[in-house]
Design a protein around this motif. Structure first.
Motif, PDB file in Angstrom:
ATOM      1  N   GLU A 149       0.950  -1.192  -0.002  1.00 21.93           N
ATOM      2  CA  GLU A 149       0.013  -0.070  -0.044  1.00 21.93           C
ATOM      3  C   GLU A 149       0.875   1.215  -0.285  1.00 21.93           C
ATOM      4  O   GLU A 149       0.921   2.167  -0.549  1.00 21.93           O
ATOM      5  N   ALA A 154       1.250   3.284  -3.065  1.00 24.54           N
ATOM      6  CA  ALA A 154       0.404   4.489  -2.963  1.00 24.54           C
ATOM      7  C   ALA A 154      -0.928   4.158  -3.545  1.00 24.54           C
ATOM      8  O   ALA A 154      -1.520   4.980  -4.275  1.00 24.54           O
ATOM      9  N   GLU A 187      -3.727   3.968  -1.998  1.00 22.47           N
ATOM     10  CA  GLU A 187      -4.759   4.753  -0.895  1.00 22.47           C
ATOM     11  C   GLU A 187      -5.769   3.705  -0.145  1.00 22.47           C
ATOM     12  O   GLU A 187      -7.354   3.835  -0.387  1.00 22.47           O
ATOM     13  N   ARG A 193     -13.039   3.381   6.452  1.00 21.76           N
ATOM     14  CA  ARG A 193     -13.176   4.356   5.186  1.00 21.76           C
ATOM     15  C   ARG A 193     -13.832   5.525   5.246  1.00 21.76           C
ATOM     16  O   ARG A 193     -13.729   6.550   4.329  1.00 21.76           O
TER      17      ARG A 193
END
Length: 317
Positions: free
Chosen positions: A109, A113, A115, A199
């Motif tokens: 991750e 990158a 997200e 999230r």
């Protein structure tokens, strides 16, 4: 519509599960979420001569890892060095002959990158095969969702069901299922809320008033479900409104409208055998407008909480 807090005070998966009278000792996914970042999380080797469906299950995830790696011009040994494994191990993950550990995915991750997308993909792949087929479309939408609007006419939405409530429904629908199979389905259902909450996905639920009183499992199961919804609402994790029995504009099958990003929505229509995803603009807009009409006829959040409190008092008497 304005925003609201998404980090409930003290709300986590454990609270949803502690009500279960039967310990989910065989529930792999409970371990996955409760342990969270511990190294207990999965180091599964899939032999090359293993079941074809098991290998195939991880092919899309492996392809995603390969794409992220090649898009950044990284070699297998370079990625392996960042993960603390050999380049050959990374190649095995990409070819779907081995499964990445959770802490390896966390490092990917950061390296790629993504997200949170790669981690969500990894979690969904673990759930695949241990959940009913009809949940897979719902999960694919939830993984990309920024906001959910769901209407239910018969039962509490699956995302906010307690383990006991979900178990009663699963046993009624699939009486031939073993206890282990029931536990797997229940776990796959209840962990979804925690993933959405982390999230920051906005969740707005509308239910017909009868949902609040329909006996599922037992009176104790319903009371615990009502209390759980109260907690979620008061924490700001969800918005929840009941639609009075008289004058409701809905009277339709359950559905959800899912925001997938700027100017993009999809509709998930439920039916007796599962559900289907619809993304035609006209149909999605009609469903959104109907949801808005039902919102206007529904009790306010405060009035809904008062109704829940009254129902609990009557049931306890």
């Amino acid at each position: 519509m304005g925003g609201w807090p998404t980090e409930g005070r003290g709300h986590n998966l454990t609270q949803a599960l502690v009500r279960a009278p039967r310990k989910l000792s065989n529930c792999f996914f409970l371990v996955l979420w409760v342990a969270n970042s511990c190294d207990l999380l999965l180091t599964v080797a899939m032999p090359k001569d293993g079941p074809k469906d098991q290998i195939r299950k991880w092919v899309p995830f492996g392809a995603a890892v390969r794409k992220h790696r090649t898009d950044r011009g990284l070699s297998l040994p370079e990625v392996g060095a960042r993960l603390g494994v050999s380049g050959a191990m990374v190649g095995s993950i990409e070819r779907a002959t081995r499964v990445a550990k959770r802490h390896h995915v966390d490092k990917m991750e950061v390296l790629f990158a993504t997200e949170g997308d790669l981690l969500s993909f990894w979690r969904d792949t673990h759930l695949e095969g241990a959940i009913p087929e009809q949940l897979k479309n719902a999960l694919s939408l939830e993984r990309k969702a920024t906001q959910l609007r769901e209407y239910q006419s018969i039962i509490f939405p699956g995302v906010i069901q307690t383990a006991d409530y979900a178990r009663a429904l699963v046993k009624a629908r699939t009486p031939e299922a073993t206890e282990d199979e029931v536990d797997e389905i229940v776990c796959a259902r209840v962990v979804r809320l925690e993933a959405l909450r982390k999230r920051g996905v906005r969740m707005w639920f509308l239910v017909d008033e009868v949902v609040l009183t329909r006996p599922i499992g037992s009176r104790a199961v319903l009371m615990a479900q009502l209390s759980w919804v109260e907690e979620l609402v008061k924490a700001g994790t969800i918005r929840f409104q009941a639609i009075p029995l008289d004058g409701a504009p809905g009277l339709c099958a359950p559905y959800r409208v899912v925001d997938l990003g700027p100017r993009r929505q999809a509709l998930y229509l439920e039916n007796a055998m599962g559900g289907e995803i619809v993304d035609t603009e006209k149909t999605v807009r009609e469903a959104f407008d109907l949801f808005s009409a039902m919102q206007a006829e529904a009790l306010s959040t405060r009035a809904t909480l008062e109704l829940i409190s009254q129902i609990k008092e009557r049931r306890a008497a």
